[in-house]
Structures are given as C-alpha cells and as structure tokens.
Design a protein around this motif. Sequence first.
Motif, mmCIF file in Angstrom:
data_model
loop_
_atom_site.group_PDB
_atom_site.id
_atom_site.type_symbol
_atom_site.label_atom_id
_atom_site.label_comp_id
_atom_site.label_asym_id
_atom_site.label_seq_id
_atom_site.Cartn_x
_atom_site.Cartn_y
_atom_site.Cartn_z
ATOM 1 N N ALA A 242 120.850 68.802 16.827
ATOM 2 C CA ALA A 242 121.517 68.839 15.526
ATOM 3 C C ALA A 242 120.860 69.872 14.624
ATOM 4 N N HIS A 243 121.685 70.642 13.945
ATOM 5 C CA HIS A 243 121.218 71.534 12.888
ATOM 6 C C HIS A 243 121.858 71.067 11.592
ATOM 7 N N VAL A 244 121.053 70.946 10.559
ATOM 8 C CA VAL A 244 121.573 70.479 9.276
ATOM 9 C C VAL A 244 121.057 71.395 8.171
ATOM 10 N N MET A 245 121.985 71.907 7.377
ATOM 11 C CA MET A 245 121.596 72.666 6.176
ATOM 12 C C MET A 245 121.647 71.695 5.004
ATOM 13 N N ILE A 246 120.607 71.722 4.199
ATOM 14 C CA ILE A 246 120.529 70.764 3.085
ATOM 15 C C ILE A 246 120.392 71.527 1.770
ATOM 16 N N ARG A 247 121.194 71.133 0.796
ATOM 17 C CA ARG A 247 120.983 71.617 -0.571
ATOM 18 C C ARG A 247 120.296 70.495 -1.331
ATOM 19 N N TYR A 248 119.166 70.822 -1.893
ATOM 20 C CA TYR A 248 118.425 69.819 -2.663
ATOM 21 C C TYR A 248 118.727 69.954 -4.150
ATOM 22 N N GLU A 249 118.603 68.841 -4.851
ATOM 23 C CA GLU A 249 118.733 68.881 -6.310
ATOM 24 C C GLU A 249 117.728 69.895 -6.849
ATOM 25 N N LEU A 255 116.484 73.279 5.888
ATOM 26 C CA LEU A 255 117.070 73.405 7.221
ATOM 27 C C LEU A 255 116.348 72.405 8.118
ATOM 28 N N LEU A 256 117.118 71.539 8.756
ATOM 29 C CA LEU A 256 116.524 70.499 9.596
ATOM 30 C C LEU A 256 117.090 70.647 11.004
ATOM 31 N N TRP A 257 116.198 70.618 11.986
ATOM 32 C CA TRP A 257 116.615 70.695 13.391
ATOM 33 C C TRP A 257 116.041 69.486 14.124
ATOM 34 N N SER A 258 116.902 68.742 14.779
ATOM 35 C CA SER A 258 116.414 67.694 15.687
ATOM 36 C C SER A 258 116.975 67.995 17.064
ATOM 37 N N SER A 259 116.149 67.815 18.081
ATOM 38 C CA SER A 259 116.630 68.102 19.431
ATOM 39 C C SER A 259 115.920 67.224 20.446
ATOM 40 N N GLN A 260 116.703 66.746 21.406
ATOM 41 C CA GLN A 260 116.118 65.981 22.522
ATOM 42 C C GLN A 260 116.113 66.811 23.796
ATOM 43 N N VAL A 261 116.534 68.085 23.666
ATOM 44 C CA VAL A 261 116.660 68.920 24.870
ATOM 45 C C VAL A 261 115.825 70.202 24.759
ATOM 46 N N ALA A 262 114.797 70.171 23.931
ATOM 47 C CA ALA A 262 114.008 71.379 23.658
ATOM 48 C C ALA A 262 112.825 71.445 24.629
ATOM 49 N N ILE A 263 113.079 72.057 25.762
ATOM 50 C CA ILE A 263 112.072 72.092 26.836
ATOM 51 C C ILE A 263 110.784 72.762 26.338
ATOM 52 N N GLY A 264 109.674 72.105 26.634
ATOM 53 C CA GLY A 264 108.375 72.614 26.192
ATOM 54 C C GLY A 264 107.857 71.932 24.934
ATOM 55 N N GLN A 265 108.718 71.145 24.299
ATOM 56 C CA GLN A 265 108.316 70.474 23.055
ATOM 57 C C GLN A 265 108.044 68.990 23.351
ATOM 58 N N SER A 266 106.787 68.619 23.374
ATOM 59 C CA SER A 266 106.453 67.217 23.666
ATOM 60 C C SER A 266 106.760 66.351 22.464
ATOM 61 N N ASN A 267 106.197 66.715 21.343
ATOM 62 C CA ASN A 267 106.494 65.968 20.111
ATOM 63 C C ASN A 267 106.324 66.938 18.933
ATOM 64 N N GLY A 268 107.232 67.925 18.914
ATOM 65 C CA GLY A 268 107.017 69.108 18.074
ATOM 66 C C GLY A 268 107.428 68.992 16.624
ATOM 67 N N LEU A 269 107.209 67.844 16.024
ATOM 68 C CA LEU A 269 107.548 67.696 14.597
ATOM 69 C C LEU A 269 106.728 68.692 13.772
ATOM 70 N N ARG A 270 107.422 69.447 12.942
ATOM 71 C CA ARG A 270 106.765 70.508 12.175
ATOM 72 C C ARG A 270 107.455 70.630 10.821
ATOM 73 N N LEU A 271 106.646 70.800 9.778
ATOM 74 C CA LEU A 271 107.202 70.938 8.428
ATOM 75 C C LEU A 271 106.621 72.193 7.781
ATOM 76 N N ARG A 272 107.488 72.990 7.188
ATOM 77 C CA ARG A 272 107.028 74.137 6.397
ATOM 78 C C ARG A 272 107.747 74.099 5.053
ATOM 79 N N VAL A 273 106.964 74.313 3.998
ATOM 80 C CA VAL A 273 107.528 74.276 2.649
ATOM 81 C C VAL A 273 107.133 75.564 1.948
ATOM 82 N N PHE A 274 108.098 76.237 1.390
ATOM 83 C CA PHE A 274 107.860 77.529 0.726
ATOM 84 C C PHE A 274 108.200 77.385 -0.756
#
Length: 389
Positions: A242-249, A255-274
């Motif tokens: 899933a790809h989700v674009m989010i507009r925040y107040e 931009l949020l990406w969730s995937s169960q088919v991302a080969i090579g990613q064991s538990n690749g939760l990652r957050l970046r804030v700019f």
Amino acid sequence: MTGIPLANRRLRLGMVGGGDGAYIGGIHRFAARLDNNFELVAGAFDVNAERGHAFAAKNYIERNRSYDDYKAMVEGEISRADRIDVVAICTPNHTHFPIAKAFLEAGIHVICEKPMTTTAEDAIALHELAQSTGLFLGVTYTYCGYPMIHEARAMVQRGDLGGIRVVQVEYPLEWMATGIELQGNQQAAWRTDPKKNGRGGSIGDIGTHAYHLAGFVTGLKAEALASDLATFVEGRALDDNAHVMIRYEGGARGLLWSSQVAIGQSNGLRLRVFGEKGSLAWHQEHPNELHFTPLFGAPIVVKRGRDDLSANTQVRTRTPPGHPEGYIEAFANLYSAFASVIRSKACGKAVDEEVIPTSYDGLKGVAFVDAVVDSHEIYDGGWQKPRFV
Ligand code: NAI
C-alpha cells in the motif's frame, strides 16, 4: 473484593490467545515480566481448548484458571476474589471486539492488540465502553515504546526541526512475498482473510503501526489521504502493498508505505521527518540511534542512554549507553506504562495518558484503514497518464 490493593502487589494478568505456535503472545509475556509489574495467572490461550490447557500447564497456570474460551474465562474470573485485573488480547483481529467488550463489561481492564477492531463501528463502541466504564483499554502500538521514539517526539515538540514539512514512514516486510497462507502458515492464513484481518491487508496489519508512529512523533493529525493498494501474490484477497499520500493539518505532507512483499526487509519500519530547521530519521532495526541533521549543520547521531535526553526517554531506558536495548524492552515499556495507568486509576489519581496508546489511538487506526481502503476502492480516480512515457 479483590483483596490486597493494587499499589502493594503485582497486577494479575490474564491472556486470551498467545498459545503454542502463536507469535505475539510470547512477546507480551516477556514484556509483562520485565519490570515485575504483572503476574500471568489465567488464560484461554488457544482457539482449541485442549491445546490451550496443555499450554497453560506448561506455563504454570493453575488448571482451574485455564479456560475453554474467553466467555468461560470472564465467568470464572469475575466470581473469584483474586480475579485478574487486566486481560491481554493476543488473538486475530476479528476476535478483539467481542473479547474486549466482554472483559470491559465485566469490569476488567484490557490490553488489546492492534488493529483494535475490524470495523469502525466496533472501534467506536469499544472506545465509548472504555470511556463510560472508566476502565483502561491500552492498544499495543509497540513502536511508541522505544526510548528514541520518545526522544524524536521531544525534539519535534522542542522545535528542533521547526515546522514540519514532510513525513516519510514505511513498514516493509518480506515474509509474505509468496503465498505462504496456502502452505499452512497460521499467521499468514488469517491475515489474508478479510473476515479475520479486516478490510485492509498490509495496511491494517502494519500500516496502522506506521501511521500511529508518524502521528506519535510529529503530533500531526491527518486531514485527508489518497491511496493506491496492490495485491502482488496471486489469489490473495487483500492488499499486500500500500502507498498512501497524507495531507496533514497545517500543510505538512506525508507518504506511508506498507508492504508484505518487500524482499530483503525483515522488519524495516523507518520514519523520517523533515522540518524547516532540520530533519530526523529512525530505523527500527537500529533502534538505539536517532539521526538528526540541522539546517546547514553536520549530521548528529543521538544515542540512547545519555543524560541529556528527555525525561520520557530516560524513564524508558534500563541499561547504560552501548548496551543495546530493543524490541522486548520497547514492548515492556508499554506494559509498564499500562501498569501505571491501571494503578493510578485504582487509587483515583489523575492519569496522563498522552504518551500511552489507548482506545482512541485504536479507533484512529481503524478509521485510517477505512479511509485508505475507501480511497482506493471508491475514489480510484484522479490518476493521470503523462502525455509522454
Ligand atoms: P497467531 O496466529 O500467531 O496467534 C493467534 C493466537 O490466538 C493462537 O494461539 C490462536 O489459537 C489464538 N486464538 C484465535 N482465536 C481465539 C479465540 N477465539 N480464543 C482464544 N484464542 C484464540 O497471531 P499473531 O501473529 O500472534 O497475531 C495476534 C494479534 O496480534 C493480531 O491482532 C495481530 O495484528 C497482532 N500483532 C501485533 C504485533 C505488534 O507489534 N503489536 C505483532 C504481531 C501481531
């Protein structure tokens, strides 16, 4: 009725699900033990009663507190003077609602796995029930238990990043890259069944974690979103990407990406804030570090365990710097926070639940899944093909 006051003893914990071969129940048990706040005394550990009793016996649960199912457990426990104070619900998603409702109605606090329910109606009902009974309903959004996530939140609140412009959060996993649900994998089987997992596949299972984490660190509230769901493994009934674009107040974009088919990613939760003045980055597989880059400055690695970190970070830290802490400790931080809320409620003290995931966070997660699936299914418009490709 319940004997020794909560202030003077461990909380009596019950568990539904989490039996032999189950995944998250074992993590709950580690977490509950780490800070000596809980004692597991009762359970209906398995959908199969006999297997549940065998598991209970191996885990030193008295036979008369190992129950055939959650209904028998509610009945059995409410008639005891030493009944459980709180139950942990570690079952597949579609069972959370009836189980949580039954325990709340019996006056027992609840720790519930995410997503809290499979429908928004059920989530609203549970949230309202927790509110009206005054009982605690905590939702195990694991990743907000990490100390460095609290540091990231403190840095945003302190203004280190300035106004937030962009939030990138991703939760890629590889374990469902093939149709393992058809090859006897228990966890994948119910996660790919809409009746059990809910309307969202990857977005319900792990997208909810990512969404909660982004909101927890930045404090931003979603105003609108647009999604694109995909199912890559043939025959699967739910999204596995899933790809989700989010507009925040306030104008920030996510931009949020969730995937169960991302080969090579064991538990690749990652957050970046700019932000306007700097950015930060955190990766679940290296959770003791936070990367901060100020505008025009050199990148800084902020490490867990140092004395100058925020109070919320320090209170969630057990070992000195350089001695890694991880997933179990983060989960235990949630359990300790839950214990403190339950103890405070018992003696009528005001409770600060701001940094603790509660039924309202559970409700927001379910509403997020609904919005994402609606955006994809109902409003699948707005796609433009470039004139030249
Ligand atoms: P699992 O399939 O490994 O285990 C489920 C357990 O529940 C099994 O022991 C099964 O026998 C039992 N069960 C099923 N229906 C039951 C019922 N009616 N009464 C009693 N026991 C019942 O599932 P898994 O992966 O452990 O997931 C369970 C829940 O935890 C899900 O809601 C999932 O989304 C959540 N989860 C949360 C994680 C987190 O980081 N917080 C990580 C993994 C799962």
